[in-house]
Design a protein around this motif. Structure first.
Motif, PDB file in Angstrom:
ATOM      1  N   THR A 113     -36.371  22.069  42.427  1.00 26.80           N
ATOM      2  CA  THR A 113     -36.614  23.461  42.051  1.00 26.80           C
ATOM      3  C   THR A 113     -35.406  24.288  42.475  1.00 26.80           C
ATOM      4  O   THR A 113     -34.624  23.874  43.344  1.00 26.80           O
ATOM      5  CB  THR A 113     -37.854  24.034  42.795  1.00 26.80           C
ATOM      6  OG1 THR A 113     -37.786  23.623  44.168  1.00 26.80           O
ATOM      7  CG2 THR A 113     -39.161  23.589  42.187  1.00 26.80           C
ATOM      8  N   SER A 114     -35.318  25.486  41.909  1.00 23.40           N
ATOM      9  CA  SER A 114     -34.241  26.392  42.319  1.00 23.40           C
ATOM     10  C   SER A 114     -34.530  26.923  43.722  1.00 23.40           C
ATOM     11  O   SER A 114     -35.673  26.866  44.203  1.00 23.40           O
ATOM     12  CB  SER A 114     -34.174  27.559  41.334  1.00 23.40           C
ATOM     13  OG  SER A 114     -35.371  28.312  41.430  1.00 23.40           O
ATOM     14  N   ALA A 115     -33.500  27.480  44.343  1.00 18.86           N
ATOM     15  CA  ALA A 115     -33.669  28.086  45.672  1.00 18.86           C
ATOM     16  C   ALA A 115     -34.675  29.232  45.591  1.00 18.86           C
ATOM     17  O   ALA A 115     -35.471  29.450  46.518  1.00 18.86           O
ATOM     18  CB  ALA A 115     -32.317  28.586  46.173  1.00 18.86           C
ATOM     19  N   ALA A 116     -34.674  29.967  44.458  1.00 20.99           N
ATOM     20  CA  ALA A 116     -35.587  31.108  44.309  1.00 20.99           C
ATOM     21  C   ALA A 116     -37.044  30.651  44.281  1.00 20.99           C
ATOM     22  O   ALA A 116     -37.934  31.321  44.827  1.00 20.99           O
ATOM     23  CB  ALA A 116     -35.246  31.873  43.029  1.00 20.99           C
ATOM     24  N   VAL A 117     -37.313  29.505  43.670  1.00 20.45           N
ATOM     25  CA  VAL A 117     -38.688  28.960  43.665  1.00 20.45           C
ATOM     26  C   VAL A 117     -39.057  28.497  45.075  1.00 20.45           C
ATOM     27  O   VAL A 117     -40.169  28.751  45.558  1.00 20.45           O
ATOM     28  CB  VAL A 117     -38.830  27.819  42.619  1.00 20.45           C
ATOM     29  CG1 VAL A 117     -40.097  27.010  42.855  1.00 20.45           C
ATOM     30  CG2 VAL A 117     -38.833  28.400  41.204  1.00 20.45           C
ATOM     31  N   LYS A 118     -38.118  27.878  45.752  1.00 18.21           N
ATOM     32  CA  LYS A 118     -38.410  27.426  47.130  1.00 18.21           C
ATOM     33  C   LYS A 118     -38.733  28.637  48.014  1.00 18.21           C
ATOM     34  O   LYS A 118     -39.566  28.556  48.916  1.00 18.21           O
ATOM     35  CB  LYS A 118     -37.225  26.647  47.716  1.00 18.21           C
ATOM     36  CG  LYS A 118     -37.042  25.275  47.050  1.00 18.21           C
ATOM     37  CD  LYS A 118     -35.965  24.465  47.743  1.00 18.21           C
ATOM     38  CE  LYS A 118     -35.800  23.086  47.117  1.00 18.21           C
ATOM     39  NZ  LYS A 118     -35.051  23.082  45.842  1.00 18.21           N
ATOM     40  N   ALA A 119     -38.073  29.755  47.733  1.00 18.53           N
ATOM     41  CA  ALA A 119     -38.290  30.957  48.559  1.00 18.53           C
ATOM     42  C   ALA A 119     -39.722  31.485  48.437  1.00 18.53           C
ATOM     43  O   ALA A 119     -40.180  32.234  49.292  1.00 18.53           O
ATOM     44  CB  ALA A 119     -37.290  32.038  48.161  1.00 18.53           C
ATOM     45  N   MET A 120     -40.449  31.099  47.395  1.00 18.07           N
ATOM     46  CA  MET A 120     -41.852  31.563  47.265  1.00 18.07           C
ATOM     47  C   MET A 120     -42.837  30.432  47.546  1.00 18.07           C
ATOM     48  O   MET A 120     -44.001  30.486  47.156  1.00 18.07           O
ATOM     49  CB  MET A 120     -42.092  32.206  45.888  1.00 18.07           C
ATOM     50  CG  MET A 120     -41.563  31.474  44.715  1.00 18.07           C
ATOM     51  SD  MET A 120     -41.880  32.378  43.161  1.00 18.07           S
ATOM     52  CE  MET A 120     -40.398  33.338  42.958  1.00 18.07           C
ATOM     53  N   GLU A 285     -17.881  25.374  44.812  1.00 15.96           N
ATOM     54  CA  GLU A 285     -18.707  25.493  46.009  1.00 15.96           C
ATOM     55  C   GLU A 285     -20.103  26.002  45.646  1.00 15.96           C
ATOM     56  O   GLU A 285     -20.243  26.886  44.789  1.00 15.96           O
ATOM     57  CB  GLU A 285     -18.015  26.481  46.967  1.00 15.96           C
ATOM     58  CG  GLU A 285     -18.608  26.425  48.342  1.00 15.96           C
ATOM     59  CD  GLU A 285     -17.932  27.379  49.324  1.00 15.96           C
ATOM     60  OE1 GLU A 285     -16.827  27.896  49.035  1.00 15.96           O
ATOM     61  OE2 GLU A 285     -18.543  27.635  50.370  1.00 15.96           O
ATOM     62  N   VAL A 286     -21.106  25.476  46.295  1.00 16.22           N
ATOM     63  CA  VAL A 286     -22.491  25.929  46.070  1.00 16.22           C
ATOM     64  C   VAL A 286     -22.721  27.208  46.872  1.00 16.22           C
ATOM     65  O   VAL A 286     -22.404  27.270  48.063  1.00 16.22           O
ATOM     66  CB  VAL A 286     -23.496  24.847  46.532  1.00 16.22           C
ATOM     67  CG1 VAL A 286     -24.939  25.330  46.379  1.00 16.22           C
ATOM     68  CG2 VAL A 286     -23.282  23.553  45.765  1.00 16.22           C
ATOM     69  N   GLN A 287     -23.251  28.210  46.211  1.00 20.29           N
ATOM     70  CA  GLN A 287     -23.565  29.480  46.893  1.00 20.29           C
ATOM     71  C   GLN A 287     -25.057  29.768  46.707  1.00 20.29           C
ATOM     72  O   GLN A 287     -25.583  29.565  45.621  1.00 20.29           O
ATOM     73  CB  GLN A 287     -22.779  30.652  46.273  1.00 20.29           C
ATOM     74  CG  GLN A 287     -21.272  30.492  46.305  1.00 20.29           C
ATOM     75  CD  GLN A 287     -20.661  30.663  47.688  1.00 20.29           C
ATOM     76  OE1 GLN A 287     -21.372  30.897  48.675  1.00 20.29           O
ATOM     77  NE2 GLN A 287     -19.349  30.539  47.777  1.00 20.29           N
ATOM     78  N   VAL A 288     -25.695  30.218  47.758  1.00 21.67           N
ATOM     79  CA  VAL A 288     -27.108  30.611  47.633  1.00 21.67           C
ATOM     80  C   VAL A 288     -27.230  32.013  48.223  1.00 21.67           C
ATOM     81  O   VAL A 288     -26.728  32.273  49.330  1.00 21.67           O
ATOM     82  CB  VAL A 288     -28.043  29.633  48.392  1.00 21.67           C
ATOM     83  CG1 VAL A 288     -29.510  30.051  48.254  1.00 21.67           C
ATOM     84  CG2 VAL A 288     -27.866  28.199  47.876  1.00 21.67           C
ATOM     85  N   ASP A 289     -27.886  32.892  47.499  1.00 23.52           N
ATOM     86  CA  ASP A 289     -28.112  34.259  47.963  1.00 23.52           C
ATOM     87  C   ASP A 289     -28.716  34.216  49.382  1.00 23.52           C
ATOM     88  O   ASP A 289     -29.666  33.465  49.644  1.00 23.52           O
ATOM     89  CB  ASP A 289     -29.081  34.935  46.973  1.00 23.52           C
ATOM     90  CG  ASP A 289     -29.487  36.309  47.423  1.00 23.52           C
ATOM     91  OD1 ASP A 289     -28.754  37.247  47.104  1.00 23.52           O
ATOM     92  OD2 ASP A 289     -30.538  36.427  48.118  1.00 23.52           O
ATOM     93  N   ARG A 290     -28.148  35.031  50.290  1.00 24.43           N
ATOM     94  CA  ARG A 290     -28.537  34.952  51.701  1.00 24.43           C
ATOM     95  C   ARG A 290     -30.039  35.207  51.926  1.00 24.43           C
ATOM     96  O   ARG A 290     -30.705  34.493  52.666  1.00 24.43           O
ATOM     97  CB  ARG A 290     -27.712  35.975  52.498  1.00 24.43           C
ATOM     98  CG  ARG A 290     -27.882  35.887  53.989  1.00 24.43           C
ATOM     99  CD  ARG A 290     -27.063  36.959  54.650  1.00 24.43           C
ATOM    100  NE  ARG A 290     -25.635  36.629  54.563  1.00 24.43           N
ATOM    101  CZ  ARG A 290     -24.968  36.034  55.552  1.00 24.43           C
ATOM    102  NH1 ARG A 290     -25.570  35.740  56.666  1.00 24.43           N
ATOM    103  NH2 ARG A 290     -23.692  35.771  55.435  1.00 24.43           N
ATOM    104  N   GLU A 291     -30.553  36.233  51.238  1.00 21.69           N
ATOM    105  CA  GLU A 291     -31.980  36.579  51.425  1.00 21.69           C
ATOM    106  C   GLU A 291     -32.893  35.452  50.923  1.00 21.69           C
ATOM    107  O   GLU A 291     -33.885  35.116  51.559  1.00 21.69           O
ATOM    108  CB  GLU A 291     -32.289  37.854  50.629  1.00 21.69           C
ATOM    109  CG  GLU A 291     -32.945  38.924  51.483  1.00 21.69           C
ATOM    110  CD  GLU A 291     -33.117  40.193  50.681  1.00 21.69           C
ATOM    111  OE1 GLU A 291     -34.151  40.314  50.028  1.00 21.69           O
ATOM    112  OE2 GLU A 291     -32.183  41.028  50.701  1.00 21.69           O
ATOM    113  N   ILE A 292     -32.516  34.906  49.779  1.00 20.16           N
ATOM    114  CA  ILE A 292     -33.294  33.792  49.222  1.00 20.16           C
ATOM    115  C   ILE A 292     -33.211  32.589  50.164  1.00 20.16           C
ATOM    116  O   ILE A 292     -34.219  31.943  50.472  1.00 20.16           O
ATOM    117  CB  ILE A 292     -32.785  33.426  47.800  1.00 20.16           C
ATOM    118  CG1 ILE A 292     -33.212  34.522  46.816  1.00 20.16           C
ATOM    119  CG2 ILE A 292     -33.300  32.063  47.351  1.00 20.16           C
ATOM    120  CD1 ILE A 292     -32.783  34.305  45.388  1.00 20.16           C
TER     121      ILE A 292
END
Ligand code: 13P
Ligand code: SF4
Length: 312
Positions: A113-120, A285-292
């Motif tokens: 899943t995306s990082a955004a899905v993991k965040a929920m 490079e892989v970047q992930v939004d800090r809040e997410i």
């Protein structure tokens, strides 16, 4: 090719980098990786490495998981276009609405899943630990599982749970042909069918053993047989043949024989050449939004903690 391998080894040492590879990568990448494993093992390895740079030879969500676990490290994926049809089948906004429509449910998400899905999500799982993590919840718990409907249906069947399922799938695992597997079984009497739980129910019914890539590999090495028919991405056959050289491993064919769907096109975007370039230039490079990332790390760590307790 030998020169390329030597150059990669040299850069790796100079830059204090580690190369992690998934079993679905092409053989030459698996052979040069410091560690080859399934999704769970790659996350566990990323969490404990002291390398400055992690080169994740896999798909983007694996790189994101490593970055979320190691925000201060540089995480590279040789080709950032290496996506995942299963992760794409679950857009974060639609998944958020699905969760909102099922109040009071614990949200369990597959690592694809995306990082955004993991965040929920409340807890992340992989195919290696999904059954045990689901079973760690009380029988009466209200559970919501996404995005793979085949894995979700399989876990519901083996645990007797009734998780609400998101309707997603992996285009590679959905493609295996029941008819062609049956024909192969006739052609190779006594052949044992191994299948990944992302396969359709009809393929799983036909399988002698259902398990994650690591579980299928382990089984085939522990139980030497003349022939195995393997219904998962064909990259795993590289390690199976290495570890069980006396056994014949046959990849299960997809429905459409003109398409090589038992190879994941996303995984195969990574090449030795791109691996060399990404180590040399330290990009992409892989970047992930800090809040997410701050939210997503919680269900990933929960998975790692439960897995450690279970000895997985
Ligand atoms: P595992 O690595 O957990 O077996 O999952 C297979 C897969 O589809 C990875 O993309
Ligand atoms: Fe995604 Fe399927 Fe490819 Fe795995 S094999 S990365 S689940 S598309």
């Amino acid at each position: 090719m030998n020169q390329l391998i030597t150059a990669i080894e040299k850069l790796k040492k100079e830059k204090h980098a580690v190369i992690l590879g998934h079993y679905y990568q092409q053989g030459e990448i698996q052979d040069i990786a410091d560690f080859v494993g399934d999704s769970l093992a790659l996350a566990q390895w990323a969490a404990k490495t002291d390398a400055d740079i992690i080169v994740m030879c896999g798909v983007l969500f694996m790189g994101e998981t490593a970055k979320i676990l190691c925000p201060d490290k540089k995480v590279l994926v040789p080709d950032l276009n290496a996506g995942c049809s299963l992760a794409d089948s679950c857009p974060a906004d639609a998944f958020g609405a699905f969760i909102a429509a099922h109040p009071g449910h614990t949200v369990i998400s597959y690592v694809n899943t995306s990082a955004a899905v993991k965040a929920m999500t409340d807890v992340v799982v992989t195919s290696t630990n999904a059954r045990q993590i689901v079973e760690s919840f009380p029988k009466e718990a209200k559970l919501l599982f996404g995005p793979d409907r085949n894995l979700g249906n399989y876990i519901n069947a083996v645990t007797g749970r009734n998780m609400v399922l998101w309707d997603g799938a992996c285009h590679v695992h959905e493609q295996f042909s029941v008819e062609k597997i049956v024909k192969l079984k006739e052609q190779y009497p006594g052949a044992v069918v191994l299948a990944h739980p992302e396969c359709k129910g009809a393929v799983l019914k036909l399988a002698d053993v259902v398990g994650s890539t690591a579980a299928l590999l382990k089984y085939s090495v522990k139980h030497p047989r003349k022939t195995y028919i393997v219904a998962t991405e064909s990259g795993i056959l590289h390690e199976m043949r290495k570890q069980a050289p006396g056994t014949t491993f046959i990849p299960a064919p997809p429905n459409d024989s003109t398409c090589a769907c038992n190879e994941c096109g996303y995984m195969r975007l990574n090449t030795l050449d791109k691996l060399y370039k990404c180590l040399k230039d330290e990009t992409p490079e892989v970047q992930v939004d800090r809040e997410i990332a701050q939210k997503a790390v919680l269900p990933i760590n929960r998975m790692l903690e439960i897995s450690a307790k279970l000895g997985l």
